[in-house]
Design an enzyme around this catalytic site. Structure first.
Site, PDB file in Angstrom:
ATOM      1  N   HIS A  29      16.859   3.381  -3.567  1.00  0.00           N
ATOM      2  CA  HIS A  29      16.590   1.963  -3.261  1.00  0.00           C
ATOM      3  C   HIS A  29      16.997   1.609  -4.888  1.00  0.00           C
ATOM      4  CE1 HIS A  29      15.261  -2.126  -2.891  1.00  0.00           C
ATOM      5  NE2 HIS A  29      14.249  -1.517  -2.581  1.00  0.00           N
ATOM      6  N   ASP A  64       4.011   3.247  -4.677  1.00  0.00           N
ATOM      7  CA  ASP A  64       4.647   2.926  -4.429  1.00  0.00           C
ATOM      8  C   ASP A  64       3.445   3.053  -2.520  1.00  0.00           C
ATOM      9  OD1 ASP A  64       6.490   1.725  -1.993  1.00  0.00           O
ATOM     10  OD2 ASP A  64       7.809   3.650  -2.139  1.00  0.00           O
TER      11      ASP A  64
HETATM   12  N1  NVA Z   1       9.107   3.303   0.323  1.00  0.00           N
HETATM   13  C1  NVA Z   1       8.927   2.457   0.278  1.00  0.00           C
HETATM   14  C2  NVA Z   1       9.308   1.275  -0.802  1.00  0.00           C
HETATM   15  C3  NVA Z   1       9.595  -0.671  -0.050  1.00  0.00           C
HETATM   16  C4  NVA Z   1      10.420  -1.553  -1.128  1.00  0.00           C
HETATM   17  C5  NVA Z   1       9.656   2.131   1.592  1.00  0.00           C
HETATM   18  O1  NVA Z   1      10.706   2.807   1.603  1.00  0.00           O
HETATM   19  O2  NVA Z   1       9.161   1.364   2.799  1.00  0.00           O
HETATM   20  N1   CP Z   2      10.514  -4.195  -3.083  1.00  0.00           N
HETATM   21  C1   CP Z   2      10.970  -4.488  -2.169  1.00  0.00           C
HETATM   22  O1   CP Z   2      12.087  -3.559  -1.208  1.00  0.00           O
HETATM   23  O2   CP Z   2      10.995  -5.378  -1.084  1.00  0.00           O
HETATM   24  P1   CP Z   2      10.945  -6.128   0.246  1.00  0.00           P
HETATM   25  O3   CP Z   2      10.769  -5.281   0.728  1.00  0.00           O
HETATM   26  O4   CP Z   2      10.083  -6.835   0.853  1.00  0.00           O
HETATM   27  O5   CP Z   2      12.045  -5.874   0.389  1.00  0.00           O
END
Ligand code: NVA
Ligand code: CP
Length: 332
Positions: A133, A228
């Site tokens: 990310h 997270d």
């Molecule tokens: N680890 C989480 C991050 C969300 C921004 C996901 O992938 O759902």
């Molecule tokens: N942190 C983040 O990526 O949030 P969203 O899933 O709302 O884009």
């Protein structure tokens, strides 16, 4: 520094100076926005936002950033494009590349965004994959810089599922920028060994470090406590039980924050499970009797929490990525 035409797929592809350049550019753009100084440097540009998973922050950050820069954007969700169902990634990439100046992609495997980038002929930005990310990392580093200054030498402790996009990406950015990264979690949730070895090499060059531990006492003296969700988008609901069992000792509570010290800030990429005000939280509460998971509500709402500054910074940092990769003459 010139990042014109580059893809933004993972911070593995970027040097420390390039990342620092993007942070500096983000800070400048943030200041301009606060002072209401127009910065429509990319008028007439068009970008596509492809989302195969849901989003609040990333989508809005791309849209607002694009509009502030004078660009138009087109949002495509999984139900409204042919990609993957009737059209391959390679074909989609070549079509979108003819119409747009850049493409954002959020989805599952990193291999998909890499393939999109190979065929698009225009910059592709990773808005989250299972593995990485990267735009979130810029927001996080900018937020740390704003709250506690110089990044080098700071200790960031990541608690929870450290083998997914957030744990992986934080380990990379910390290693490159000279922070001391600690994954404090159940050993089944440590990041993969190839990535750990890569980050250890990077940390050696930057003066940072990478530590994996299952001992919560490792939070002591941390500058940042980060967590997270325990179950990420796209994962099956059957994993909730095993996650709760393995990761409950690594929930960020007020005791953890006290153990870290009053200098520590609390960070979370969001969305977070800290109360019962969501459908998922209510379902988990019914099944497991828990009313918060990875972070206690008093920490989330507490004075050490900077989660909404972090969320705001998604927009300023994504704007810097758009500008740096699309504007041919570089500087503001
Ligand atoms: N680890 C989480 C991050 C969300 C921004 C996901 O992938 O759902
Ligand atoms: N942190 C983040 O990526 O949030 P969203 O899933 O709302 O884009």
């Amino acid at each position: 520094m010139n990042l014109y035409g580059r893809h933004f797929l993972t911070l593995r592809d970027f040097t420390a100076s390039e990342i620092e350049y993007l942070l500096d550019l983000s800070a400048k753009l943030k200041e301009m926005k606060k002072k209401r100084i127009a910065h429509r440097y990319l008028e007439g540009y068009q970008i596509a936002l492809l989302f195969e998973k849901t989003s609040t922050r990333t989508r809005c950050a791309f849209e607002v950033a694009a509009h502030d820069l004078g660009m138009d954007c087109t949002y495509l969700d999984p139900a409204s494009s042919q990609m993957g169902k009737k059209e391959s990634i390679a074909d989609t990439a070549r079509v979108l590349g003819r119409m747009f100046d850049g493409i954002e992609y959020r989805g599952f495997e990193q291999a998909k965004v890499e393939e999109l980038a190979r065929y698009a002929g225009v910059p592709v930005w990773n808005g989250l994959t299972n593995e990485y990310h990267p735009t979130q990392m810029l927001a996080d580093m900018l937020t740390i810089r704003e709250h506690i200054g110089e990044l080098k030498g700071k200790k960031l402790v990541y608690m929870g599922d450290a083998r997914y996009n957030m744990g992986n990406s934080l380990m990379i950015v910390c290693a490159k920028l000279g922070l001391n990264f600690v994954a404090c979690t159940h050993p089944d949730y440590f990041p993969g060994s190839e990535l750990v070895a890569y980050c250890q090499e990077e940390a050696e060059k930057s003066g940072g470090s990478v530590t994996l531990t299952d001992q919560v006492t490792a939070v002591s003296g941390a500058d940042v406590i980060y967590t997270d969700v325990w179950v990420s988008m796209g994962e099956p609901s059957r994993v909730w039980k095993e996650r709760i069992e393995a990761l409950s000792p690594y929930k960020v509570t007020s005791q953890i924050m006290q153990m870290a010290g009053e200098q520590a800030i609390f960070m979370h990429c969001l969305p977070a499970f800290h109360d019962l005000n969501t459908e998922t939280a209510k379902e988990i509460h019914e099944q497991f009797g828990l009313s918060e998971l990875e972070v206690a509500d008093d920490v989330f709402e507490g004075e050490q929490s900077v989660v909404f500054d972090e969320a705001e910074n998604r927009m300023h940092t994504i704007k810097a990525v758009l500008l740096a990769t699309l504007q041919s003459n570089g500087e503001l």
